[in-house]
Write an enzyme that holds these catalytic residues in place. Structure first.
Site, mmCIF file in Angstrom:
data_model
loop_
_atom_site.group_PDB
_atom_site.id
_atom_site.type_symbol
_atom_site.label_atom_id
_atom_site.label_comp_id
_atom_site.label_asym_id
_atom_site.label_seq_id
_atom_site.Cartn_x
_atom_site.Cartn_y
_atom_site.Cartn_z
ATOM 1 N N SER A 76 116.416 -36.041 82.862
ATOM 2 C CA SER A 76 114.924 -36.192 82.684
ATOM 3 C C SER A 76 114.058 -36.103 83.833
ATOM 4 O O SER A 76 114.274 -36.713 84.924
ATOM 5 C CB SER A 76 114.841 -37.850 82.142
ATOM 6 N N HIS A 113 100.451 -34.434 74.718
ATOM 7 C CA HIS A 113 98.847 -34.032 75.236
ATOM 8 C C HIS A 113 98.631 -32.752 75.378
ATOM 9 O O HIS A 113 97.649 -32.519 76.166
ATOM 10 C CB HIS A 113 98.826 -34.819 76.600
ATOM 11 N N THR A 120 102.523 -35.485 68.802
ATOM 12 C CA THR A 120 101.966 -36.621 68.041
ATOM 13 C C THR A 120 100.739 -36.253 67.223
ATOM 14 O O THR A 120 100.215 -35.114 67.209
ATOM 15 C CB THR A 120 101.324 -37.666 69.206
ATOM 16 N N LYS A 150 96.476 -37.983 68.621
ATOM 17 C CA LYS A 150 95.519 -37.716 69.817
ATOM 18 C C LYS A 150 94.865 -36.623 69.356
ATOM 19 O O LYS A 150 93.704 -36.960 68.623
ATOM 20 C CB LYS A 150 96.445 -37.629 71.195
ATOM 21 N N THR A 158 101.510 -48.149 84.352
ATOM 22 C CA THR A 158 101.280 -46.833 83.772
ATOM 23 C C THR A 158 101.249 -45.832 84.992
ATOM 24 O O THR A 158 101.776 -44.537 84.694
ATOM 25 C CB THR A 158 99.896 -46.820 83.059
#
Ligand code: PMP
Length: 404
Positions: free
Chosen positions: A136, A216, A244, A247, A362
């Protein structure tokens, strides 16, 4: 036991650290984005939204609104069940076919959000593939981290956007265990873009599967909005592309795309797919309309890129420090949670500019920031108003010390 006191103690700590989140209560008004009504005390009635992930304003596009209205009239409000038990609507299947086509894949699978798609897909892959190791990127999104954690698979972190480190980490693993390389294309907080080709080459060299989050990027990059993988011609070399609908497509929902066998595998084993009510069909139809629109229209993407370039240029001219990156995300670094909140409040109260402060967890402590996302519906006047406000703020001693 006084549970409220336990809750309150932790909330107080958040407040003392400057990390307590205060939400702007907005009333988005169809056709007026990025202007919105604001219901918070101390805020002007009308504000300009500068931090939306409705990157292209598709959430208020007439094509999308009309598709949703039509689908409500046709199908009603809810899906009526889980996908497994009566909730699979024709609209879901049409959207899945649209998504598979978008990413040049055989099949796609819908989830109720991008968060759930990452969580469900990674936890299923990691737990069901015997001896799997998930590699990851160290800056992957919380939804991927949680999915990997829940899978209980072995996890190896590799240095952010560093294919050489990935290569070293892959080389250290036994040759015959299933390996999954999980990474994003556009990283949402710094706005940097991964070296996708190099990562794919390293993964291929080691026979690893690639898991790419394009949340994104979908709708925004590539000739049909297929994301960075489309722009770079790499769609066919990525095993799984996740995205997604909430967005750039302006609606809500998440998905994965890939081979038929892989989608069937996740459909059959992922609890986050099986045991939850399906998306309302009208949401699926609206998302499909949005994807179709952005497949054939470049207008929104082009205008967004022009607005982003214009704001960057103006910030440079005024000496307002911002992170350089090749994407549509403009982070203005503040470096302190309390000051970040203070600046955001001041922008809202004095100038009607709404930008949410981005604080820990965040982003790492000390890198608190304001994250601006200019879109095609921000006018040049909106941008000039923002630059004027930031310029005024930067002139004031307290703030210039804050950002020094
Ligand atoms: N992946 C990334 C990289 C994200 O930034 C986000 C949301 N901010 C998600 C996944 C989750 O997507 P959604 O908002 O559709 O749940």
């Amino acid at each position: 036991m006084d549970f409220d006191a336990l809750f309150q103690a932790q909330l107080d700590t958040l407040k003392e650290d400057g990390n307590y989140r205060i939400f702007a209560e907005l009333e988005r008004q169809a056709g007026k984005f990025p202007q919105a009504k604001c219901h918070n005390e101390d805020s002007p009635d009308q504000v300009t939204v500068w931090c939306s992930n409705d990157y292209l304003g598709m959430g208020q596009h007439p094509t999308v609104i009309n598709a949703m209205k039509g689908a409500i009239d046709a199908y009603g409000a809810g899906a009526g069940g889980t996908r497994n038990i009566s909730g699979t609507n024709h609209a879901h299947k049409l959207l899945e076919a649209e998504l598979a086509d978008l990413h040049h894949k055989d099949d796609a699978l819908l989830f109720t959000s991008g968060y759930v798609s990452n969580w469900a897909a990674l936890s299923t892959l990691g737990s069901r593939l015997h001896d799997a190791v998930i590699l990851s990127d160290e800056l992957n999104h919380a939804s991927m981290i949680e999915g990997i954690r829940h899978s209980r698979a072995n996890k190896v972190l590799w240095k952010h956007n560093d294919p050489e480190d990935l290569d070293r980490k892959l080389s250290a693993l036994p040759a015959n265990c299933p390996k999954i390389v999980a990474f994003e294309s556009v990283y949402s907080m710094d706005g940097d873009i991964c070296p996708m080709k190099e990562i794919v080459e390293v993964a291929e060299k080691h026979g690893a599967m690639t898991y790419l989050d394009e949340v994104h990027a979908v709708g925004l990059y590539g000739p049909r909005g297929g994301g960075i993988s489309e722009r770079e011609g790499l769609q066919d070399r990525i095993t799984l592309i996740e995205g997604t609908l909430g967005k750039a497509y302006g609606v809500v929902g998440g998905y994965i795309t890939g081979s038929e066998a892989m989608c069937d595998f996740i459909r059959s084993f992922a609890s986050g797919f099986i045991f939850t009510t399906a998306l309302p069909p009208a949401v699926a139809t609206a998302a499909q309309a949005s994807i179709r629109h952005l497949k054939q229209s470049d207008q929104e993407r082009k205008l967004q890129q022009e607005r982003v370039a214009y704001l960057r240029k103006r910030l440079d001219m005024e000496g307002i420090p911002h992170l350089e990156n090749p994407s549509h995300i403009i982070p203005v670094m503040i470096g302190d949670p309390v000051k970040c909140r203070m600046i955001a409040d001041y922008l809202m109260q004095q100038y009607g500019i709404y930008v949410q402060p981005i604080n820990y967890p965040t982003v790492p402590k000390g890198t608190e920031r304001l994250r601006f996302t200019p879109g095609p519906l921000h006018s040049i006047e909106d941008i000039e108003h923002l630059v004027l406000a930031l310029k005024e703020l930067w002139k004031q001693c307290a703030i210039s010390h804050a950002v020094a």
